[in-house]
Design an enzyme around this catalytic site. Structure first.
Site, PDB file in Angstrom:
ATOM      1  NE  ARG A 110      -3.460   0.205   2.536  1.00  0.00           N
ATOM      2  CZ  ARG A 110      -3.888   0.764   3.654  1.00  0.00           C
ATOM      3  NH1 ARG A 110      -3.698   0.165   4.812  1.00  0.00           N
ATOM      4  NH2 ARG A 110      -4.519   1.917   3.629  1.00  0.00           N
ATOM      5  CB  SER A 112      -1.275   4.641   3.144  1.00  0.00           C
ATOM      6  OG  SER A 112      -2.215   5.308   2.350  1.00  0.00           O
ATOM      7  CB  VAL A 136       5.938 -15.702   2.839  1.00  0.00           C
ATOM      8  CG1 VAL A 136       7.058 -15.038   3.615  1.00  0.00           C
ATOM      9  CG2 VAL A 136       5.499 -16.955   3.581  1.00  0.00           C
ATOM     10  CD  GLU A 138       9.615 -11.567   0.249  1.00  0.00           C
ATOM     11  OE1 GLU A 138       9.406 -10.517  -0.378  1.00  0.00           O
ATOM     12  OE2 GLU A 138       9.455 -12.686  -0.234  1.00  0.00           O
ATOM     13  CE  LYS A 178      13.233 -22.718  -3.251  1.00  0.00           C
ATOM     14  NZ  LYS A 178      14.466 -21.927  -3.293  1.00  0.00           N
ATOM     15  CD  GLN A 182       4.646 -19.712   1.603  1.00  0.00           C
ATOM     16  OE1 GLN A 182       5.778 -20.059   1.909  1.00  0.00           O
ATOM     17  NE2 GLN A 182       4.418 -18.578   0.989  1.00  0.00           N
TER      18      GLN A 182
END
Length: 195
Positions: A110, A112, A136, A138, A178, A182
């Site tokens: 975002r 903001s 996921v 980061e 991999k 998840q």
């Protein structure tokens, strides 16, 4: 071709694209759908490792990664995870995403939040055709103040593109995938890369 809001809503209704839990239609904007922050985090713990040799023997890389990454941190509802300046953390979206073999997704942070110094994805914003699982994030705080991140806050937006055809090797069918399925803030698995 990137999907517009009408198509995103239709693809969700028809089960072509799946987000679980499904965001309300008021979270679909123009060409994106908002996603929220989950409660699973990981950070780099205090360590004495001088470096991680990313091209070293797999066993050594694996041991180095294990020595620097925290176990999963679950943030209870109503509480915050504090991301300090200059710090990297992994987290997940609340929503689990499922894409067919002919659609690719893109995650954008975002504006903001970026204006406060928060990077939502350091480099990995592509969601492969055939993906299934949580995304996921980061996180990196490039600002000057700690940022309080709370589960369920809107953290980014997904957009989708229809490919020219169905991918021959969608993520869900790859043996070397991999991060398949998840559901938590999975640490780097660079030690599982093929030679």
């Amino acid at each position: 071709m990137r999907l517009c809001d009408t198509d995103i809503e239709r693809y969700l209704d028809d089960g072509i694209i799946s987000l679980t839990p499904r965001p309300n239609n008021d979270k679909i904007n123009g060409a994106t759908i908002d996603v929220r922050l989950g409660n699973s985090f990981r950070v780099f713990r205090e360590h004495s490792a001088p470096f991680i040799d990313l091209s070293g023997p797999k066993e050594e890389v694996s041991a180095q990664l294990e020595s620097v990454m925290s176990d999963e941190i679950i943030i209870p509802e109503g509480e915050a995870f504090f991301l300090h300046p200059g710090t990297l953390a992994l987290a997940t979206t609340l929503e689990s995403v499922k894409l067919p073999a002919n659609i690719i997704g893109w995650l954008d942070g975002r504006s903001s939040l970026a204006r406060l110094g928060l990077m939502v994805h350091v480099t990995a914003h592509r969601i492969d055709p055939g993906w299934e699982g949580k995304i996921v994030l980061e996180f990196y705080n490039s600002g000057k103040l700690p940022l309080a991140l709370r589960p369920n806050m809107v953290i980014g937006a997904l957009s989708f593109e229809v490919l020219s055809g169905e991918x021959k090797r969608p993520y869900s069918s790859r043996k070397d995938a991999k991060y398949k399925n998840q559901q938590s803030a999975v640490a780097s698995r660079i030690d599982e890369d093929k030679e």
